[in-house]
Structures are given as structure tokens and as C-alpha cells.
Design a protein around this motif. Structure first.
Motif, PDB file in Angstrom:
ATOM      1  N   LEU A 251       0.824  -1.208   0.000  1.00  0.00           N
ATOM      2  CA  LEU A 251       0.000   0.000   0.000  1.00  0.00           C
ATOM      3  C   LEU A 251       0.861   1.263   0.000  1.00  0.00           C
ATOM      4  N   ALA A 252       1.971   1.232   0.710  1.00  0.00           N
ATOM      5  CA  ALA A 252       2.856   2.402   0.749  1.00  0.00           C
ATOM      6  C   ALA A 252       3.437   2.691  -0.630  1.00  0.00           C
ATOM      7  N   VAL A 253       3.836   1.644  -1.340  1.00  0.00           N
ATOM      8  CA  VAL A 253       4.365   1.815  -2.692  1.00  0.00           C
ATOM      9  C   VAL A 253       3.262   2.322  -3.621  1.00  0.00           C
ATOM     10  N   LEU A 254       2.074   1.731  -3.523  1.00  0.00           N
ATOM     11  CA  LEU A 254       0.960   2.160  -4.362  1.00  0.00           C
ATOM     12  C   LEU A 254       0.597   3.614  -4.091  1.00  0.00           C
ATOM     13  N   SER A 255       0.679   4.021  -2.847  1.00  0.00           N
ATOM     14  CA  SER A 255       0.405   5.409  -2.493  1.00  0.00           C
ATOM     15  C   SER A 255       1.409   6.348  -3.144  1.00  0.00           C
ATOM     16  N   SER A 256       2.681   5.958  -3.140  1.00  0.00           N
ATOM     17  CA  SER A 256       3.714   6.784  -3.773  1.00  0.00           C
ATOM     18  C   SER A 256       3.478   6.898  -5.275  1.00  0.00           C
ATOM     19  N   VAL A 257       3.138   5.767  -5.901  1.00  0.00           N
ATOM     20  CA  VAL A 257       2.848   5.771  -7.340  1.00  0.00           C
ATOM     21  C   VAL A 257       1.628   6.647  -7.622  1.00  0.00           C
ATOM     22  N   ALA A 258       0.592   6.507  -6.806  1.00  0.00           N
ATOM     23  CA  ALA A 258      -0.624   7.287  -6.995  1.00  0.00           C
ATOM     24  C   ALA A 258      -0.346   8.781  -6.897  1.00  0.00           C
ATOM     25  N   LYS A 259       0.491   9.172  -5.946  1.00  0.00           N
ATOM     26  CA  LYS A 259       0.806  10.599  -5.787  1.00  0.00           C
ATOM     27  C   LYS A 259       1.565  11.133  -7.002  1.00  0.00           C
ATOM     28  N   ARG A 260       2.417  10.295  -7.589  1.00  0.00           N
ATOM     29  CA  ARG A 260       3.138  10.724  -8.797  1.00  0.00           C
ATOM     30  C   ARG A 260       2.181  11.015  -9.943  1.00  0.00           C
ATOM     31  N   HIS A 261       1.066  10.301  -9.967  1.00  0.00           N
ATOM     32  CA  HIS A 261       0.109  10.436 -11.067  1.00  0.00           C
ATOM     33  C   HIS A 261      -1.103  11.291 -10.693  1.00  0.00           C
ATOM     34  N   GLY A 262      -1.176  11.752  -9.465  1.00  0.00           N
ATOM     35  CA  GLY A 262      -2.324  12.541  -9.044  1.00  0.00           C
ATOM     36  C   GLY A 262      -3.609  11.744  -9.044  1.00  0.00           C
ATOM     37  N   CYS A 263      -3.527  10.484  -8.622  1.00  0.00           N
ATOM     38  CA  CYS A 263      -4.697   9.610  -8.629  1.00  0.00           C
ATOM     39  C   CYS A 263      -4.766   8.860  -7.300  1.00  0.00           C
ATOM     40  N   SER A 264      -5.593   7.831  -7.234  1.00  0.00           N
ATOM     41  CA  SER A 264      -5.785   7.068  -6.005  1.00  0.00           C
ATOM     42  C   SER A 264      -5.143   5.690  -6.092  1.00  0.00           C
ATOM     43  N   ILE A 265      -5.004   5.054  -4.940  1.00  0.00           N
ATOM     44  CA  ILE A 265      -4.505   3.670  -4.904  1.00  0.00           C
ATOM     45  C   ILE A 265      -5.400   2.745  -5.728  1.00  0.00           C
ATOM     46  N   PRO A 266      -6.745   2.814  -5.617  1.00  0.00           N
ATOM     47  CA  PRO A 266      -7.574   1.961  -6.482  1.00  0.00           C
ATOM     48  C   PRO A 266      -7.328   2.185  -7.971  1.00  0.00           C
ATOM     49  N   ASN A 267      -7.025   3.421  -8.372  1.00  0.00           N
ATOM     50  CA  ASN A 267      -6.705   3.678  -9.778  1.00  0.00           C
ATOM     51  C   ASN A 267      -5.478   2.904 -10.210  1.00  0.00           C
ATOM     52  N   VAL A 268      -4.442   2.920  -9.373  1.00  0.00           N
ATOM     53  CA  VAL A 268      -3.194   2.219  -9.708  1.00  0.00           C
ATOM     54  C   VAL A 268      -3.430   0.712  -9.741  1.00  0.00           C
ATOM     55  N   ALA A 269      -4.156   0.193  -8.741  1.00  0.00           N
ATOM     56  CA  ALA A 269      -4.430  -1.248  -8.687  1.00  0.00           C
ATOM     57  C   ALA A 269      -5.252  -1.709  -9.890  1.00  0.00           C
ATOM     58  N   THR A 270      -6.206  -0.884 -10.301  1.00  0.00           N
ATOM     59  CA  THR A 270      -7.029  -1.213 -11.471  1.00  0.00           C
ATOM     60  C   THR A 270      -6.215  -1.150 -12.755  1.00  0.00           C
ATOM     61  N   ARG A 271      -5.433  -0.095 -12.914  1.00  0.00           N
ATOM     62  CA  ARG A 271      -4.637   0.078 -14.123  1.00  0.00           C
ATOM     63  C   ARG A 271      -3.632  -1.060 -14.296  1.00  0.00           C
ATOM     64  N   TYR A 272      -3.039  -1.497 -13.197  1.00  0.00           N
ATOM     65  CA  TYR A 272      -2.050  -2.578 -13.257  1.00  0.00           C
ATOM     66  C   TYR A 272      -2.673  -3.830 -13.876  1.00  0.00           C
ATOM     67  N   ILE A 273      -3.902  -4.159 -13.484  1.00  0.00           N
ATOM     68  CA  ILE A 273      -4.557  -5.354 -14.022  1.00  0.00           C
ATOM     69  C   ILE A 273      -5.096  -5.108 -15.427  1.00  0.00           C
ATOM     70  N   LEU A 274      -5.621  -3.919 -15.694  1.00  0.00           N
ATOM     71  CA  LEU A 274      -6.098  -3.613 -17.047  1.00  0.00           C
ATOM     72  C   LEU A 274      -4.998  -3.750 -18.089  1.00  0.00           C
ATOM     73  N   ASP A 275      -3.759  -3.506 -17.672  1.00  0.00           N
ATOM     74  CA  ASP A 275      -2.640  -3.574 -18.603  1.00  0.00           C
ATOM     75  C   ASP A 275      -2.148  -4.994 -18.852  1.00  0.00           C
ATOM     76  N   LYS A 276      -2.671  -5.973 -18.132  1.00  0.00           N
ATOM     77  CA  LYS A 276      -2.289  -7.359 -18.373  1.00  0.00           C
ATOM     78  C   LYS A 276      -2.816  -7.793 -19.744  1.00  0.00           C
ATOM     79  N   PRO A 277      -2.023  -8.546 -20.504  1.00  0.00           N
ATOM     80  CA  PRO A 277      -2.331  -8.759 -21.926  1.00  0.00           C
ATOM     81  C   PRO A 277      -3.655  -9.434 -22.255  1.00  0.00           C
TER      82      PRO A 277
END
Length: 338
Positions: A251-277
Motif C-alpha cells: 500500500l505504501a508503494v501504491l500510495s507513492s505511485v498514486a501521488k506521482r500520477h495525481g490519482c488514487s490507490i484503487p486507480n493504480v491497482a485497477t490500471r495494473y490489471i487492465l494492462d495485463k495482456p
């Protein structure tokens, strides 16, 4: 209406890449007001999130969809711009044509439609081979136009391959896939890519655990803290995956990534799976008609996120220290079969 990315299934049906999951109206998350639920559906539709995932066992989900569908047609005189993906979840038993027809007719009646956009078949016991008989009848009904897309729910790779080898065309398989459950990547993904089968994923937000709410949060325990069926279910998955301390690191890593993108942790978690082939779409649960339970604007933000190589490296640095759930639990859906 927002422009929401869509994916085309093999039979031609286009669905949103984020689907509205109606498991949360099944009763395990509290009572649902059916009138308010229909009104809430319209909010999702007007936001561009027009695809709804449900099942014959999700309490009033099919009826809520049907009431919305009927009211829209009455009000506007046209077919509503929605896609209804339902499931048939029978207990093992006779699977002759009459049994299959009865189940499908029940869903058609509840959903108030002439044909099913997508029927996702789930079966509990692989040792009872009558699931192949059921799928044969469902395939015939697809040819007759009663079912548009024939799909599966929680079938593992071995049995998905068996079904495809029988000449039955499968459009999608709905499986659990998230940052804490990477089992589809082990075998399922490669097979699906080869056979043009999309993965529709659930549990991608861990029932809400993959969010800012649980960052720096003491480990939740007991019914008072794990107060929905989803929270309880996915907390057990976190325990198997690596435990609460490792989850806090994630969660701490996801929070850091989310802050870089100006979004939320759920956004990052969703995007990670959406990008799976092989992933066609992610299913995000919605508690229709429950005030404060709608996260539509945040969900839409997921489509604007582009994870960088550094983002992926940071996330996967935590993931590589987790347990191998494929070895621990088994392939997709194994947890439902004991």
C-alpha cells in the motif's frame, strides 16, 4: 456521458473495460432498496459505465437490471445502452436441455430481455462431467440467438482447455486477478491470448482493502472490522499472499505511485490489471442505492493513468516477496472447489 474504453468479445459484444459488479446487492453487504438501486444504475449509465455483471444467485441483481431495462424502454421508447452479463451457477445434477432452458428462461424473465448479452457458466465439481453436457446445450442456444456470448466463471486452465478442445467457443472467463492474486499470469493468460478469450477480473481492489483507507491501518480482525463478505474474503487472501505487514508495504508503494500520477490507490491497482495482456475488463463492485458507496468519478480516473517502468519496478519489488498462490491454493477458482 463520459467516453469509457471498451473491449469487443469474440461474438461481437462490446463491454466497458470497467464493469459494474452487482455481487454487493446479493445480501452479504446489507439490505438493498430496489427502487433506489434502479435509480443508481442510471447514474452509472449516464457516467458511461454501462456494463453490469450479475448472476442468478446474486439476490435481486437480475431483477434490478430488468426493472431498469424496462423503465428505460417505457420512458424513451428505445433499447437502453446497457450490457448485462449474468451467470448461471447450478449445483451438480442433471444437465439435459430442459434443465438448461429453465435456468436461461428464468434469467431472461428476470432481466426482461429477449436474449442474454452474455451468459457466464460456473460449475462447482469437475468430477461431475455433466458440465460438458450443459455447455453443449448452452452452445446450441447461442447458435439459436438466445445467448450472444457464452463465457465461463472461475474455470481453471486445464478445464478451459478441455472445453475449447470440444469445439465450444468461449468469449471470456471471469477470474480473481489482482496485485495480491497473480495466478492467472501463471497459465491462464497464455492460453486465453492464443484462443481470443478475454479475462474479466474480480477482486481487483480486494474488496476495498487496496485503498487509502487501509494504508497505515492496524490489521482488521473480527466481524466488527471485516463487516462485509468482501472484506472478510479478501483479508483471507492477504493472509495467504504474505500477511498484513507486507500488504502495508504494498500500500505504501501504491500510495507513492498514486501521488506521482495525481490519482488514487484503487486507480493504480485497477490500471495494473487492465494492462495485463489477456484482460478485457475489471469488475468493480457497486452497492447500488447505498449513499456514499458510489465511486464513479474515481473509477473513471483509472483510464487516465499510465504506469511507467519505474512504477512497475517499485510495485513488483514488493510482489516478488509474496507467496506463490498458484502453489499454495491452485489455479484460478480452486478455492471454490475445496
Amino acid at each position: 456521458m463520459s467516453v469509457v474504453p471498451r473491449v469487443r468479445l469474440s461474438g461481437g459484444l462490446e463491454v466497458c473495460r470497467v464493469l459494474n459488479g452487482l455481487w454487493q446487492v446479493s445480501g452479504a453487504h446489507g439490505t438493498v432498496d430496489p427502487v433506489k438501486a434502479v435509480e443508481a444504475m442510471d447514474v452509472y449509465v449516464r457516467s458511461g459505465l454501462t456494463s453490469f455483471d450479475m448472476a442468478d444467485i446474486y439476490g435481486p441483481a437480475e431483477e434490478i437490471y430488468g426493472n431498469y431495462y424496462s423503465q428505460f424502454k417505457s420512458r424513451y421508447g428505445e433499447i437502453p445502452p446497457v450490457q448485462g452479463l449474468t451467470k448461471w451457477v447450478p449445483r451438480p445434477g442433471p444437465m439435459d436441455r430442459k434443465v438448461v432452458e429453465k435456468a436461461i428462461k428464468r434469467s431472461l424473465s428476470r432481466m426482461q430481455v429477449d436474449s442474454l448479452d452474455c451468459l457466464q457458466f460456473h460449475y462447482w465439481d469437475y468430477s461431475d462431467k455433466r458440465y460438458l453436457e450443459a455447455l453443449g446445450h448452452l452452445s446450441d442456444m447461442q447458435q439459436e440467438g438466445i445467448i450472444r456470448e457464452l463465457s465461463l466463471t472461475n474455470f481453471d486452465t486445464q478445464h478451459l482447455e478441455e472445453i475449447v478442445d470440444k469445439g465450444i467457443r468461449i468469449s471470456s472467463n471471469q477470474v480473481q486477478y489482482s496485485l495480491i492474486d497473480q495466478r492467472p499470469a501463471a497459465r491462464m493468460e497464455e492460453f486465453c491470448l492464443k484462443h481470443n478469450i478475454k479475462l474479466l477480473t474480480y477482486g481487483t481492489l480486494g474488496g476495498g482493502l487496496l485503498s487509502e483507507r487501509y494504508l497505515n491501518h492496524a490489521e482488521p480482525k473480527g466481524r466488527a472490522e471485516l463487516y462485509t463478505a468482501s472484506l472478510s474474503k479478501y483479508k483471507n487472501m492477504v493472509d495467504s499472499w504474505g500477511g498484513w505487514d507486507l500488504f502495508q508495504e504494498l500500500l505504501a508503494v501504491l500510495s507513492s505511485v498514486a501521488k506521482r500520477h495525481g490519482c488514487s490507490i484503487p486507480n493504480v491497482a485497477t490500471r495494473y490489471i487492465l494492462d495485463k495482456p489477456a484482460v478485457g475488463g475489471v469488475i468493480v463492485g457497486c452497492r447500488l442505492g447505498v449513499q456514499g458507496a458510489e465511486h464513479i468519478q474515481d473509477t473513471l480516473q483509472s483510464f487516465k493513468v499510465e504506469l511507467s517502468p519505474q512504477d512497475l519496478s517499485d510495485i513488483e519489488g514488493v510482489l516478488k516477496r509474496s507467496r506463490d498462490l498458484m502453489s499454495l491454493i491452485g489455479d484460478c477458482g480452486a478455492e471454490y472447489r475445496g
